[in-house]
Design an enzyme around this catalytic site. Structure first.
Site, PDB file in Angstrom:
ATOM      1  N   TRP A 102       0.943  -1.166   0.024  1.00  0.00           N
ATOM      2  CA  TRP A 102      -0.146   0.090   0.047  1.00  0.00           C
ATOM      3  C   TRP A 102       0.693   1.087   0.173  1.00  0.00           C
ATOM      4  O   TRP A 102       0.324   2.562  -0.231  1.00  0.00           O
ATOM      5  CB  TRP A 102      -0.890   0.092   1.107  1.00  0.00           C
ATOM      6  N   ASN A 103       2.179   1.280   0.370  1.00  0.00           N
ATOM      7  CA  ASN A 103       2.807   2.640   0.473  1.00  0.00           C
ATOM      8  C   ASN A 103       3.334   3.237  -0.857  1.00  0.00           C
ATOM      9  O   ASN A 103       3.022   4.460  -0.812  1.00  0.00           O
ATOM     10  CB  ASN A 103       4.272   2.266   1.106  1.00  0.00           C
ATOM     11  N   PRO A 156      -3.672  -5.832  -5.640  1.00  0.00           N
ATOM     12  CA  PRO A 156      -3.353  -4.869  -4.878  1.00  0.00           C
ATOM     13  C   PRO A 156      -3.454  -4.793  -3.420  1.00  0.00           C
ATOM     14  O   PRO A 156      -4.082  -5.827  -3.271  1.00  0.00           O
ATOM     15  CB  PRO A 156      -3.756  -3.369  -5.475  1.00  0.00           C
ATOM     16  N   ALA A 157      -2.647  -4.210  -2.717  1.00  0.00           N
ATOM     17  CA  ALA A 157      -2.946  -4.281  -1.181  1.00  0.00           C
ATOM     18  C   ALA A 157      -4.239  -3.581  -1.013  1.00  0.00           C
ATOM     19  O   ALA A 157      -5.142  -3.017  -1.702  1.00  0.00           O
ATOM     20  CB  ALA A 157      -2.045  -3.067  -0.403  1.00  0.00           C
ATOM     21  N   GLY A 169       6.712  -6.453  -0.257  1.00  0.00           N
ATOM     22  CA  GLY A 169       5.764  -6.443   0.936  1.00  0.00           C
ATOM     23  C   GLY A 169       6.639  -7.096   2.116  1.00  0.00           C
ATOM     24  O   GLY A 169       7.814  -7.001   2.024  1.00  0.00           O
ATOM     25  N   SER A 170       6.056  -7.472   2.949  1.00  0.00           N
ATOM     26  CA  SER A 170       6.852  -7.924   4.436  1.00  0.00           C
ATOM     27  C   SER A 170       7.589  -9.163   4.075  1.00  0.00           C
ATOM     28  O   SER A 170       7.233  -9.981   3.512  1.00  0.00           O
ATOM     29  CB  SER A 170       6.007  -8.126   5.365  1.00  0.00           C
ATOM     30  N   GLU A 202      10.609  -8.563  -3.114  1.00  0.00           N
ATOM     31  CA  GLU A 202      11.040  -7.099  -2.667  1.00  0.00           C
ATOM     32  C   GLU A 202      10.548  -6.912  -1.192  1.00  0.00           C
ATOM     33  O   GLU A 202       9.490  -6.448  -1.053  1.00  0.00           O
ATOM     34  CB  GLU A 202      11.036  -6.243  -3.421  1.00  0.00           C
ATOM     35  N   LEU A 203      11.295  -7.182  -0.242  1.00  0.00           N
ATOM     36  CA  LEU A 203      10.991  -7.389   1.006  1.00  0.00           C
ATOM     37  C   LEU A 203      11.299  -6.477   2.021  1.00  0.00           C
ATOM     38  O   LEU A 203      11.800  -5.365   1.347  1.00  0.00           O
ATOM     39  CB  LEU A 203      11.053  -8.797   1.598  1.00  0.00           C
ATOM     40  N   GLU A 244      11.933  -2.785  11.285  1.00  0.00           N
ATOM     41  CA  GLU A 244      11.476  -1.466  10.401  1.00  0.00           C
ATOM     42  C   GLU A 244      10.685  -0.785  11.413  1.00  0.00           C
ATOM     43  O   GLU A 244       9.308  -1.410  11.469  1.00  0.00           O
ATOM     44  CB  GLU A 244      10.838  -1.852   9.174  1.00  0.00           C
TER      45      GLU A 244
HETATM   46  P1  ADP Z   1       1.941  -5.026   5.192  1.00  0.00           P
HETATM   47  O1  ADP Z   1       2.382  -5.627   6.633  1.00  0.00           O
HETATM   48  O2  ADP Z   1       2.820  -3.654   5.086  1.00  0.00           O
HETATM   49  O3  ADP Z   1       0.622  -4.838   4.800  1.00  0.00           O
HETATM   50  P2  ADP Z   1       2.327  -7.401   3.950  1.00  0.00           P
HETATM   51  O4  ADP Z   1       3.493  -8.096   3.443  1.00  0.00           O
HETATM   52  O5  ADP Z   1       1.327  -8.003   4.873  1.00  0.00           O
HETATM   53  O6  ADP Z   1       2.650  -6.021   4.041  1.00  0.00           O
HETATM   54  O7  ADP Z   1       1.273  -7.112   2.699  1.00  0.00           O
HETATM   55  C1  ADP Z   1       1.817  -6.839   1.105  1.00  0.00           C
HETATM   56  C2  ADP Z   1       0.968  -7.431   0.272  1.00  0.00           C
HETATM   57  O8  ADP Z   1       0.652  -8.825   0.370  1.00  0.00           O
HETATM   58  C3  ADP Z   1      -0.559  -7.147   0.309  1.00  0.00           C
HETATM   59  O9  ADP Z   1      -1.161  -6.991  -1.009  1.00  0.00           O
HETATM   60  C4  ADP Z   1      -1.283  -8.028   1.270  1.00  0.00           C
HETATM   61  O10 ADP Z   1      -2.882  -8.188   1.010  1.00  0.00           O
HETATM   62  C5  ADP Z   1      -0.671  -9.345   0.696  1.00  0.00           C
HETATM   63  N1  ADP Z   1      -0.740 -10.549   1.755  1.00  0.00           N
HETATM   64  C6  ADP Z   1      -0.401 -10.348   2.897  1.00  0.00           C
HETATM   65  N2  ADP Z   1      -0.580 -11.649   3.484  1.00  0.00           N
HETATM   66  C7  ADP Z   1      -0.708 -12.373   2.426  1.00  0.00           C
HETATM   67  C8  ADP Z   1      -0.937 -13.985   2.464  1.00  0.00           C
HETATM   68  N3  ADP Z   1      -0.977 -14.850   3.564  1.00  0.00           N
HETATM   69  N4  ADP Z   1      -1.116 -14.456   1.130  1.00  0.00           N
HETATM   70  C9  ADP Z   1      -0.894 -13.608  -0.042  1.00  0.00           C
HETATM   71  N5  ADP Z   1      -1.075 -12.294  -0.103  1.00  0.00           N
HETATM   72  C10 ADP Z   1      -0.990 -11.521   1.267  1.00  0.00           C
END
Ligand code: ADP
Length: 497
Positions: free
Chosen positions: A162-163, A187-188, A242-243, A264-265, A399
């Site tokens: 989402w950032n 997307p997020a 993402g994370s 890209e984590l 972070e």
């Molecule tokens: P944040 O904690 O910053 O939201 P995430 O890594 O959780 O970062 O989220 C990044 C993306 O990954 C978002 O699009 C989110 O919906 C997706 N996401 C989060 N958890 C899962 C999962 N278990 N399986 C698939 N996609 C996921």
């Protein structure tokens, strides 16, 4: 309550509220929807489909069918479509920026800059598409011809955060389409609207149906939805920003079908100010790098190391700049720091600061949520500097993803390099010095994929962006970025003598 009236667009058709599969805008099969909130005031202002496995499967079918003809298009044809899309994105900058600020909270000036930044990847890969060269190998025996060609990997699943609601998805979709892959994107959950508008413009640019598909899902449904893609053998690549825990999960779950991965984590970027640095330049670089997107970037300086001889001088200059920052909603044209994305984000910042204070950190400025000062929303955090930071604190290991600058001190180069590398992450690192030999030594020893040397903002479409260690693998942008979406095929012809 809705904040819909705050959102004024020149083109109302850019506020999309449906999935796009096989060239058709459609609701989730279940009919379920989820809300989109404006983080500036906590109000719901739009709804999008809350997809599940059925929608995910339909998207794979569409992308898989479309791949057979899309892969046969010439690189020049794909390049032209990308150029048309690029022009449409730029022509609709204002609407895209407004949508983005509304769902993400960033100041409008930053949102406009992100549109230009995201669009630059589309232009870049339109240009790279026609340069996807292979090789002709010198034959090692008579009568042979050996060639290496690059081919698209196939259906690509893109999962984005989402950032940077526009740039992150653009820099995945553009190289994938340029390479001849078809795309399924999610997307997020916090920021689906910018991505949907971007896909609406791609539709207008004329990409054939099924080449680009997008589905939205709530946080709760993200896992079951994406799981369909992870296990379907027709999906040949996952590209994710993402994370780190989610990235590791995607790698594990997609292992059965051995997909290609770009991950890209998370990062935990050190920012080192040596005693021979230009202090004003270092303060300026830190301000630009740290407070972009209110500190919610994966390359944001997270641990700031200042040499003990200049610490107080540096901290004083930095504090003057940080105190002058304006916090507020995107609707305030002077705002430089917007709201955090959601409650989870503000809770994490509060946890980090409280933990640091309990372990000896001292607040130089900020250090609190500013809900009392800004009547309209609960997600604001004051730009903060903490001194006396140490390795026992959560903000050393994790972070923070917010406008918090912890200052650490050090006394020599070896010590600070060791501390900077004392993290499982390796995305970005920065240092300021005017000593040429030190630039050489430090840049070769820092463990990160991206290094800023006397520079606090480093991303560019022309450069390979990505991390090492647990910050992931794969590179986005640059001449290397296209290769992530292609595979090599070796052709060996015999009997030619
Ligand atoms: P944040 O904690 O910053 O939201 P995430 O890594 O959780 O970062 O989220 C990044 C993306 O990954 C978002 O699009 C989110 O919906 C997706 N996401 C989060 N958890 C899962 C999962 N278990 N399986 C698939 N996609 C996921």
């Amino acid at each position: 309550m809705t904040g819909q009236s705050d959102l004024k667009l020149e083109r109302n058709d850019l506020l999309m509220n449906a999935n796009f599969i096989a060239g058709k805008w459609q609701p989730a099969v279940s009919g379920n929807r989820h809300n989109v909130m404006n983080p500036a005031n906590g109000m719901i202002f739009a709804e999008v489909p809350d997809s599940d496995a059925q929608d995910a499967a339909a998207a794979v079918n569409a992308a898989s069918d479309a791949f057979f003809s899309w892969r046969k298009t010439t690189n020049r044809e794909r390049s032209k479509l990308l150029k048309t899309w690029h022009a449409l994105i730029l022509a609709n900058t204002e609407d895209l920026a407004r949508l983005m600020s509304m769902e993400q909270g960033k100041p409008l000036a930053e949102a406009r800059a992100e549109v230009a930044y995201g669009a630059s990847y589309v232009e870049w890969f339109a240009e790279e598409a026609v340069r996807a060269y292979g090789d002709i190998l010198p034959p090692l025996m008579p009568g042979r011809r050996q060639m290496v060609v690059k081919e698209p990997v196939g259906v690509v699943a893109a999962i984005t955060p989402w950032n940077f609601p526009l740039a992150m998805i653009a820099r995945k979709i553009a190289p994938a389409l340029a390479a001849g892959c078809t795309v399924i994107a999610k997307p997020a959950e916090d920021t689906p609207l910018t991505a949907l508008a971007l896909v609406r413009l791609a539709e207008e640019a004329g990409f054939p149906s099924g080449t680009l598909n997008i589905i939205c899902a709530s946080r709760q449904n993200a896992e079951p939805t994406v799981a369909i893609w992870l296990h379907d053998p027709r999906v040949r690549k996952i590209t994710f920003t993402g994370s780190t825990p989610v990235g590791k999960y995607l790698a594990r779950e997609s292992a059965d079908t051995l997909k290609k991965l770009s991950l890209e984590l998370g990062g935990n970027a050190p920012f080192i100010v040596f005693e021979d640095a230009d202090l004003d330049a270092a303060v300026d670089g830190l301000m630009r790098g740290k407070f972009r997107n209110s500190g919610q970037t994966c390359v944001s300086p997270n641990r700031v190391y200042v040499h003990e001889a200049i610490h107080d001088d540096f901290a004083g200059r930095l504090a003057a700049r940080v105190r002058a920052l304006t916090v507020g909603p995107a609707s305030n044209p002077t705002a430089e720091i917007g709201p955090m994305i959601n409650e989870r984000a503000i809770d994490k910042i509060n946890r980090h600061v409280k933990d640091a204070l309990s372990k000896g950190a001292v607040v130089l400025t900020g250090g609190n949520t500013v809900r009392d000062h800004i009547a309209d929303g609960p997600f604001y955090y004051s730009p903060t500097i903490l001194t006396n930071s140490s390795e026992e604190m959560a903000l050393f290991c994790e972070e923070t993803f917010g406008p918090v600058v912890p200052l650490f001190t050090f006394s020599n180069e070896d010590e600070v390099i060791q501390k900077a590398n004392q993290t499982p992450f390796g995305l970005a690192a920065y240092f300021y010095t005017q000593n040429a030999a030190r630039i050489c030594r430090v840049s070769s020893q820092l463990e990160a994929g991206v290094i800023g040397i006397n520079e606090g903002v480093v991303a560019s479409e022309a450069a390979p962006f990505g991390g090492i260690k647990e910050s992931g693998y794969g590179r986005e942008g640059s001449k290397y970025g296209l290769d992530d979406y292609m595979q090599l095929k070796y052709l060996c012809e015999g009997e030619l003598a």
